[in-house]
Design an enzyme around this catalytic site. Structure first.
Site, PDB file in Angstrom:
ATOM      1  N   CYS A   1     -19.703  60.383  11.093  1.00 57.38           N
ATOM      2  CA  CYS A   1     -19.981  59.343  11.910  1.00 57.38           C
ATOM      3  C   CYS A   1     -21.905  58.871  11.363  1.00 57.38           C
ATOM      4  CB  CYS A   1     -21.012  60.315  13.712  1.00 57.38           C
ATOM      5  SG  CYS A   1     -19.089  60.580  14.231  1.00 57.38           S
TER       6      CYS A   1
ATOM      7  N   HIS B   1     -27.980  59.536  17.008  1.00 61.76           N
ATOM      8  CA  HIS B   1     -26.555  60.067  17.112  1.00 61.76           C
ATOM      9  C   HIS B   1     -26.277  60.123  18.737  1.00 61.76           C
ATOM     10  CE1 HIS B   1     -22.155  58.871  17.072  1.00 61.76           C
ATOM     11  NE2 HIS B   1     -22.191  60.514  16.620  1.00 61.76           N
TER      12      HIS B   1
ATOM     13  N   ASN C   1     -19.232  58.394  22.172  1.00 69.40           N
ATOM     14  CA  ASN C   1     -19.414  58.287  21.261  1.00 69.40           C
ATOM     15  C   ASN C   1     -19.226  57.133  19.983  1.00 69.40           C
ATOM     16  OD1 ASN C   1     -19.883  59.045  18.459  1.00 69.40           O
ATOM     17  ND2 ASN C   1     -19.298  61.569  18.643  1.00 69.40           N
TER      18      ASN C   1
HETATM   19  O1  UT7 Z   1     -20.466  62.870  16.374  1.00 74.33           O
HETATM   20  C1  UT7 Z   1     -20.248  63.897  15.588  1.00 74.33           C
HETATM   21  C2  UT7 Z   1     -19.221  64.547  16.783  1.00 74.33           C
HETATM   22  N1  UT7 Z   1     -19.058  65.256  17.934  1.00 74.33           N
HETATM   23  C3  UT7 Z   1     -19.878  66.150  18.546  1.00 74.33           C
HETATM   24  O2  UT7 Z   1     -21.128  65.407  18.298  1.00 74.33           O
HETATM   25  C4  UT7 Z   1     -19.746  66.716  19.262  1.00 74.33           C
HETATM   26  C5  UT7 Z   1     -19.869  68.288  19.151  1.00 74.33           C
HETATM   27  N2  UT7 Z   1     -19.523  69.615  20.776  1.00 74.33           N
HETATM   28  C6  UT7 Z   1     -19.648  69.267  21.897  1.00 74.33           C
HETATM   29  O3  UT7 Z   1     -20.112  67.605  21.985  1.00 74.33           O
HETATM   30  C7  UT7 Z   1     -18.997  70.313  22.939  1.00 74.33           C
HETATM   31  O4  UT7 Z   1     -19.201  71.078  22.096  1.00 74.33           O
HETATM   32  C8  UT7 Z   1     -18.054  69.749  24.024  1.00 74.33           C
HETATM   33  C9  UT7 Z   1     -18.418  68.617  24.427  1.00 74.33           C
HETATM   34  C10 UT7 Z   1     -16.526  69.238  22.081  1.00 74.33           C
HETATM   35  C11 UT7 Z   1     -17.909  70.839  24.439  1.00 74.33           C
HETATM   36  O5  UT7 Z   1     -18.418  71.477  25.375  1.00 74.33           O
HETATM   37  P1  UT7 Z   1     -19.050  72.872  25.122  1.00 74.33           P
HETATM   38  O6  UT7 Z   1     -19.887  72.952  25.954  1.00 74.33           O
HETATM   39  O7  UT7 Z   1     -19.021  73.292  24.141  1.00 74.33           O
HETATM   40  O8  UT7 Z   1     -17.544  73.614  25.555  1.00 74.33           O
HETATM   41  P2  UT7 Z   1     -16.275  73.622  25.717  1.00 74.33           P
HETATM   42  O9  UT7 Z   1     -15.716  73.264  24.227  1.00 74.33           O
HETATM   43  O10 UT7 Z   1     -16.991  75.778  24.886  1.00 74.33           O
HETATM   44  O11 UT7 Z   1     -15.269  74.557  26.323  1.00 74.33           O
HETATM   45  C12 UT7 Z   1     -15.752  75.289  27.903  1.00 74.33           C
HETATM   46  C13 UT7 Z   1     -14.100  75.166  28.407  1.00 74.33           C
HETATM   47  C14 UT7 Z   1     -13.286  75.574  28.262  1.00 74.33           C
HETATM   48  O12 UT7 Z   1     -12.300  76.257  28.684  1.00 74.33           O
HETATM   49  P3  UT7 Z   1     -12.451  77.993  29.237  1.00 74.33           P
HETATM   50  O13 UT7 Z   1     -12.073  78.158  27.574  1.00 74.33           O
HETATM   51  O14 UT7 Z   1     -13.924  78.018  29.097  1.00 74.33           O
HETATM   52  O15 UT7 Z   1     -11.231  77.932  30.393  1.00 74.33           O
HETATM   53  C15 UT7 Z   1     -12.300  74.381  27.530  1.00 74.33           C
HETATM   54  O16 UT7 Z   1     -10.748  74.073  27.410  1.00 74.33           O
HETATM   55  O17 UT7 Z   1     -14.111  73.377  29.263  1.00 74.33           O
HETATM   56  C16 UT7 Z   1     -12.926  73.012  28.842  1.00 74.33           C
HETATM   57  N3  UT7 Z   1     -12.587  72.337  28.699  1.00 74.33           N
HETATM   58  C17 UT7 Z   1     -12.652  71.532  29.199  1.00 74.33           C
HETATM   59  N4  UT7 Z   1     -12.390  70.435  30.859  1.00 74.33           N
HETATM   60  C18 UT7 Z   1     -12.700  70.020  31.347  1.00 74.33           C
HETATM   61  C19 UT7 Z   1     -12.566  70.884  27.123  1.00 74.33           C
HETATM   62  N5  UT7 Z   1     -12.791  69.895  27.284  1.00 74.33           N
HETATM   63  C20 UT7 Z   1     -12.906  69.717  28.584  1.00 74.33           C
HETATM   64  C21 UT7 Z   1     -12.479  68.254  29.473  1.00 74.33           C
HETATM   65  N6  UT7 Z   1     -12.932  69.052  31.126  1.00 74.33           N
HETATM   66  N7  UT7 Z   1     -11.998  67.347  29.256  1.00 74.33           N
END
Ligand code: UT7
Length: 335
Positions: free
Chosen positions: A121, A260, A290
């Site tokens: 990205c 970004h 994104n």
């Molecule tokens: O361009 C560069 C590329 N990408 C990025 O910059 C992304 C960088 N990362 C992020 O933005 C964040 O890490 C995410 C938005 C991807 C995830 O947010 P997070 O606060 O780090 O959540 P997490 O991965 O720790 O997940 C928390 C919970 C999990 O459930 P459990 O294990 O706590 O029960 C996930 O399974 O949220 C769950 N979860 C969702 N729930 C509902 C993950 N995705 C979803 C979803 N809807 N879409």
């Protein structure tokens, strides 16, 4: 020795900007009809509410051509005057030939060289650095840098951890010489030890397409979001500090910071660490998600159209993404 601080070059400017975003809007509520997710989760964790999705007959080159045409029209530059076309993307039309070759041909850029640049990205900032180098060195006069993505095709729509985050779009800038010289300072970085955290595992020479790779859904984007998240906050803040100090400037000197657009929490955390006031920071991921290499030029278009970015403003752009890569560019807006 020129006496110029390291990383600072003179003689290139962004001479035009063009953007194309597909019409179809996909909302969080629509996603929650077929995925175990909700508008509440997506908007509070990321700031995203909707994203644009390309038509089935549109590939990355199609979006790129539209953005490029707008930039050329606004600059009153004919495609035949282009010296080089760079497409930055993580979703090329195909592995090869380069999407840039297809785009240059469609534009009628018969004199131009063309290549794709892949830096996750961060591609747009890397592309801008390459274009600036060519122009500032006096090698070329008109270099088109296009960030274009059809990410909706590389997402696993059964994977809620990635599919809710991305959208499609394209943005193009024409980089041309200038006598006075906009400031152009760059910081480009890479840490390949984080390559495993974001990418598409199959379809290359490491893991060619097979029944197994298709069965295992390895032709889709995979991401360890929490690792990318931690990296991004650190990389954005460090890179901004570096590019500013190389230019002898501070965050207070910046009129607009355009990062970004991956996650509002990343943007806010980095902005806080740098001491930016809210009015110095631009974000629009709420409506686009994104869009990878297209996110910064899409922001520039909106910031410029709304008057938040004006001629003479000091603009700081920072990207980060797969690689892991990062990069910042400091320029004086000249449109
Ligand atoms: O361009 C560069 C590329 N990408 C990025 O910059 C992304 C960088 N990362 C992020 O933005 C964040 O890490 C995410 C938005 C991807 C995830 O947010 P997070 O606060 O780090 O959540 P997490 O991965 O720790 O997940 C928390 C919970 C999990 O459930 P459990 O294990 O706590 O029960 C996930 O399974 O949220 C769950 N979860 C969702 N729930 C509902 C993950 N995705 C979803 C979803 N809807 N879409």
């Amino acid at each position: 020795m020129t006496g110029l601080p390291r990383g600072k070059v003179r003689g290139a400017r962004i001479a035009a900007l063009g953007v194309y975003v597909p019409e179809r809007v996909l909302t969080n509520d629509e996603l929650s009809q077929f995925l175990d997710t909700s508008d509440e989760w997506i908007s509070t964790r990321t700031g995203i509410r909707e994203r644009h999705i390309a038509r089935i007959d549109q590939a990355t080159s199609d979006l790129a051509v539209e953005a490029a045409k707008q930039a050329l029209e606004r600059a009153a530059v004919d495609a035949g005057e282009l010296d080089l076309v760079i497409v930055t993307t993580i979703t090329p039309d195909m592995v090869f030939p380069a999407t840039a070759s297809i785009v240059a041909h469609r534009l009628g850029a018969t004199r131009a060289g063309a290549f794709d640049l892949e830096a996750g990205c961060t591609g747009f900032v890397y592309g801008l650095a390459v274009a600036t180098g060519f122009v500032a060195a006096g090698i070329y006069r008109n270099v088109l840098v296009i960030g274009s993505e059809v990410l909706s095709r590389s997402l696993d729509w059964e994977d809620r951890t990635t599919s809710v985050l991305f959208g499609d779009g394209a943005g193009a800038v024409l980089v041309s010489p200038t006598e006075n010289g906009s400031i152009f300072s760059f910081d480009l970085g890479n840490d390949g030890s984080g390559a495993e955290y974001l990418g598409m595992p199959a379809g290359g020479s490491r893991l060619p397409a097979s029944h197994h790779t298709v069965r295992d859904r390895q032709h889709y984007m995979k991401m360890t979001g929490s690792e990318v998240y931690k990296f991004a906050i650190r990389a954005v803040a460090d890179s901004c500090e570096k590019v500013l100090s190389d230019a002898g400037l501070t965050p207070q000197d910046v009129n607009l910071f355009v990062p970004h657009q991956a996650n509002m929490r990343i943007i806010e955390a980095a902005a806080k660490r740098l001491g930016f006031k809210p009015e110095q920071v631009f974000a629009n991921l709420e409506r686009y998600g994104n869009t990878s290499c297209a996110s910064i030029p899409i922001c520039l278009e909106e910031a410029w159209a709304s008057g938040r970015l004006q001629k003479g403003d000091l603009l700081l752009m920072t990207g980060f993404g797969a690689g892991l890569t990062w990069g910042s560019c400091l320029t004086r807006w000249d449109l």
